[in-house]
Design a protein around this motif. Structure first.
Motif, PDB file in Angstrom:
ATOM      1  N   THR A  51      -1.386  97.591  86.705  1.00 36.15           N
ATOM      2  CA  THR A  51      -1.102  98.725  87.577  1.00 36.15           C
ATOM      3  C   THR A  51       0.288  98.572  88.198  1.00 36.15           C
ATOM      4  N   LEU A  52       0.810  99.660  88.727  1.00 36.14           N
ATOM      5  CA  LEU A  52       2.109  99.604  89.387  1.00 36.14           C
ATOM      6  C   LEU A  52       2.076  98.646  90.573  1.00 36.14           C
ATOM      7  N   THR A  53       0.992  98.666  91.314  1.00 36.95           N
ATOM      8  CA  THR A  53       0.862  97.773  92.461  1.00 36.95           C
ATOM      9  C   THR A  53       0.861  96.313  92.019  1.00 36.95           C
ATOM     10  N   GLU A  54       0.129  96.015  90.949  1.00 40.57           N
ATOM     11  CA  GLU A  54       0.109  94.639  90.423  1.00 40.57           C
ATOM     12  C   GLU A  54       1.506  94.227  89.969  1.00 40.57           C
ATOM     13  N   ARG A  55       2.195  95.112  89.293  1.00 45.24           N
ATOM     14  CA  ARG A  55       3.522  94.783  88.776  1.00 45.24           C
ATOM     15  C   ARG A  55       4.507  94.510  89.908  1.00 45.24           C
ATOM     16  N   ALA A  56       4.415  95.292  90.979  1.00 50.75           N
ATOM     17  CA  ALA A  56       5.294  95.059  92.124  1.00 50.75           C
ATOM     18  C   ALA A  56       5.005  93.699  92.763  1.00 50.75           C
ATOM     19  N   HIS A  57       3.740  93.352  92.874  1.00 51.52           N
ATOM     20  CA  HIS A  57       3.367  92.065  93.471  1.00 51.52           C
ATOM     21  C   HIS A  57       3.840  90.905  92.595  1.00 51.52           C
ATOM     22  N   ILE A  58       3.670  91.032  91.287  1.00 52.61           N
ATOM     23  CA  ILE A  58       4.087  89.981  90.358  1.00 52.61           C
ATOM     24  C   ILE A  58       5.600  89.809  90.393  1.00 52.61           C
ATOM     25  N   THR A  59       6.322  90.908  90.508  1.00 49.00           N
ATOM     26  CA  THR A  59       7.778  90.841  90.606  1.00 49.00           C
ATOM     27  C   THR A  59       8.204  90.073  91.849  1.00 49.00           C
ATOM     28  N   ARG A  60       7.619  90.388  92.987  1.00 49.56           N
ATOM     29  CA  ARG A  60       7.970  89.684  94.223  1.00 49.56           C
ATOM     30  C   ARG A  60       7.635  88.199  94.111  1.00 49.56           C
ATOM     31  N   CYS A  61       6.507  87.901  93.494  1.00 49.89           N
ATOM     32  CA  CYS A  61       6.093  86.506  93.319  1.00 49.89           C
ATOM     33  C   CYS A  61       7.097  85.754  92.448  1.00 49.89           C
ATOM     34  N   ALA A  62       7.535  86.377  91.358  1.00 47.57           N
ATOM     35  CA  ALA A  62       8.476  85.726  90.446  1.00 47.57           C
ATOM     36  C   ALA A  62       9.807  85.449  91.136  1.00 47.57           C
ATOM     37  N   VAL A  63      10.334  86.442  91.830  1.00 47.71           N
ATOM     38  CA  VAL A  63      11.625  86.269  92.493  1.00 47.71           C
ATOM     39  C   VAL A  63      11.542  85.168  93.552  1.00 47.71           C
ATOM     40  N   SER A  64      10.435  85.117  94.276  1.00 54.24           N
ATOM     41  CA  SER A  64      10.309  84.134  95.350  1.00 54.24           C
ATOM     42  C   SER A  64      10.180  82.714  94.824  1.00 54.24           C
ATOM     43  N   HIS A  65       9.761  82.554  93.556  1.00 51.63           N
ATOM     44  CA  HIS A  65       9.591  81.212  92.990  1.00 51.63           C
ATOM     45  C   HIS A  65      10.665  80.862  91.948  1.00 51.63           C
ATOM     46  N   ALA A  66      11.680  81.718  91.798  1.00 51.39           N
ATOM     47  CA  ALA A  66      12.689  81.502  90.759  1.00 51.39           C
ATOM     48  C   ALA A  66      13.762  80.515  91.176  1.00 51.39           C
ATOM     49  N   ASN A  67      13.819  80.186  92.443  1.00 51.53           N
ATOM     50  CA  ASN A  67      14.781  79.194  92.944  1.00 51.53           C
ATOM     51  C   ASN A  67      16.217  79.547  92.541  1.00 51.53           C
ATOM     52  N   GLY A  68      16.540  80.823  92.619  1.00 53.89           N
ATOM     53  CA  GLY A  68      17.897  81.267  92.336  1.00 53.89           C
ATOM     54  C   GLY A  68      18.175  81.627  90.896  1.00 53.89           C
ATOM     55  N   ILE A  69      17.262  81.320  89.981  1.00 58.42           N
ATOM     56  CA  ILE A  69      17.447  81.720  88.584  1.00 58.42           C
ATOM     57  C   ILE A  69      17.277  83.235  88.487  1.00 58.42           C
ATOM     58  N   PRO A  70      18.178  83.942  87.807  1.00 57.71           N
ATOM     59  CA  PRO A  70      18.075  85.402  87.714  1.00 57.71           C
ATOM     60  C   PRO A  70      16.765  85.842  87.072  1.00 57.71           C
ATOM     61  N   ALA A  87      11.544 100.508  89.009  1.00 63.89           N
ATOM     62  CA  ALA A  87      12.944 100.095  89.135  1.00 63.89           C
ATOM     63  C   ALA A  87      13.307  99.882  90.597  1.00 63.89           C
ATOM     64  N   GLU A  88      12.908 100.812  91.442  1.00 62.13           N
ATOM     65  CA  GLU A  88      13.208 100.698  92.865  1.00 62.13           C
ATOM     66  C   GLU A  88      12.562  99.455  93.465  1.00 62.13           C
ATOM     67  N   GLU A  89      11.312  99.188  93.091  1.00 57.27           N
ATOM     68  CA  GLU A  89      10.615  98.035  93.646  1.00 57.27           C
ATOM     69  C   GLU A  89      11.201  96.727  93.114  1.00 57.27           C
ATOM     70  N   ALA A  90      11.607  96.699  91.851  1.00 54.74           N
ATOM     71  CA  ALA A  90      12.223  95.497  91.289  1.00 54.74           C
ATOM     72  C   ALA A  90      13.538  95.196  91.991  1.00 54.74           C
ATOM     73  N   GLN A  91      14.334  96.226  92.205  1.00 56.72           N
ATOM     74  CA  GLN A  91      15.615  96.039  92.890  1.00 56.72           C
ATOM     75  C   GLN A  91      15.401  95.574  94.326  1.00 56.72           C
ATOM     76  N   ALA A  92      14.433  96.181  95.010  1.00 57.09           N
ATOM     77  CA  ALA A  92      14.156  95.803  96.393  1.00 57.09           C
ATOM     78  C   ALA A  92      13.655  94.365  96.496  1.00 57.09           C
ATOM     79  N   ALA A  93      12.940  93.905  95.449  1.00 57.18           N
ATOM     80  CA  ALA A  93      12.395  92.545  95.455  1.00 57.18           C
ATOM     81  C   ALA A  93      13.447  91.489  95.158  1.00 57.18           C
ATOM     82  N   GLY A  94      14.606  91.914  94.665  1.00 58.60           N
ATOM     83  CA  GLY A  94      15.668  90.964  94.364  1.00 58.60           C
ATOM     84  C   GLY A  94      15.836  90.647  92.897  1.00 58.60           C
ATOM     85  N   ALA A  95      15.250  91.454  92.012  1.00 59.33           N
ATOM     86  CA  ALA A  95      15.449  91.243  90.573  1.00 59.33           C
ATOM     87  C   ALA A  95      16.931  91.416  90.238  1.00 59.33           C
TER      88      ALA A  95
END
Length: 282
Positions: A51-70, A87-95
């Motif tokens: 779902t869109l909600t799941e994808r947004a959560h997974i994106t935030r989780c990935a960015v927070s654990h990437a340790n600076g890796i793009p 796209a908006e949520e990915a950008q807001a999350a720091g992708a």
């Protein structure tokens, strides 16, 4: 962003729900190994089943654990408003970038695909990777369409599912700011030797050190060593094979894939177990 080795990990599920603990444990070895980027929610990440909600959560989780890796996040979806929301949520999350294949239930025309990318790229503030994936989407870019899409604003890379015969000619007609990437892991060595800039890798999502060694050496011999695994990828699909490997290694729960998808089982799974034991992947 669009160079070297981009690792595409699974999005593991447990009882049909996103398994955040397993996901972060999958990301840690990739970050520690020093992959050049992370490809989240790609085909290997089962984005189309979430779902869109799941994808947004997974994106935030990935960015927070990437340790600076793009982090690159797939925004592919059937509806334009969903694509723009993702796209908006990915950008807001720091992708650092986004990835999009021309996903559609009805097979799209070249004009429709161009209009899709034209619309989306004008709404972005981060680079986009164009994914030519006819095996999944049923749509194949012509060279002329690819050149036209690559010239749109914010396009930073093209992810090819094959190694074109005319790599030098294609590169000469692509903007200097657009890199050439390869998917289909068994093609990686030949593509990198031919001048591709980045390998978008399923293997690296579970075995980053093995993939890094191949990406850095570009040696066909190293790829040939992995041919038994590549053969399973081609026969059953890399997602089903890498999910089975992750399940057998205890990295994810069983089943880890969204229903009705299944990791390989029975005789193919036994074959995979023997291959992994012999190859001693890292």
């Amino acid at each position: 962003m669009f160079h070297g080795l981009s690792a595409f990990p699974l999005t593991p599920l447990k009882d049909g729900k996103f398994d955040e603990r397993a996901f972060t444990h999958l990301l840690t070895p990739l970050v520690d190994a020093g992959v050049d980027s992370l490809g989240i929610l790609g085909s290997t990440g089962s984005y189309a089943y979430l779902t869109l909600t799941e994808r947004a959560h997974i994106t935030r989780c990935a960015v927070s654990h990437a340790n600076g890796i793009p982090v690159m996040v797939s925004i592919g979806a059937l509806r334009l408003d969903d694509i723009l929301r993702l796209a908006e949520e990915a950008q807001a999350a720091g992708a650092a970038s986004v990835l999009m294949a021309p996903v559609s239930y009805q097979r799209l025309t070249h004009d429709e695909v161009y209009r899709l990318y034209d619309t989306v790229t004008h709404q972005l503030s981060v680079p986009l990777c164009v994914y030519d994936n006819p095996a999944t989407t049923g749509f194949e870019f012509s060279d002329e369409l690819m050149f036209a899409v690559a010239a749109l604003p914010h396009v930073g890379s093209v992810k090819f599912g094959h190694v074109p015969e005319n790599v030098a000619q294609l590169r000469a007609r692509l903007p200097d700011t657009v890199s050439m990437g390869i998917s289909g892991d068994w093609r990686a060595a030949s593509a990198l030797r031919a001048g591709f800039d980045v390998w978008y890798s399923v293997l690296a999502g579970l075995f980053p050190h093995t993939a890094l060694a191949l990406a850095r050496s570009k040696e066909e011999g190293q790829s040939e060593r992995l041919e038994p695994l590549w053969a399973l990828f081609r026969r059953y699909g890399s997602l089903r094979v890498i999910a089975a490997a992750a399940e057998m290694m205890g990295k994810v729960a069983t089943p880890a894939l969204p229903f009705p998808l299944q990791a390989i089982h029975g005789e193919p799974r036994e074959e995979l177990s023997a291959i992994l034991a012999k190859l001693e992947l890292a």
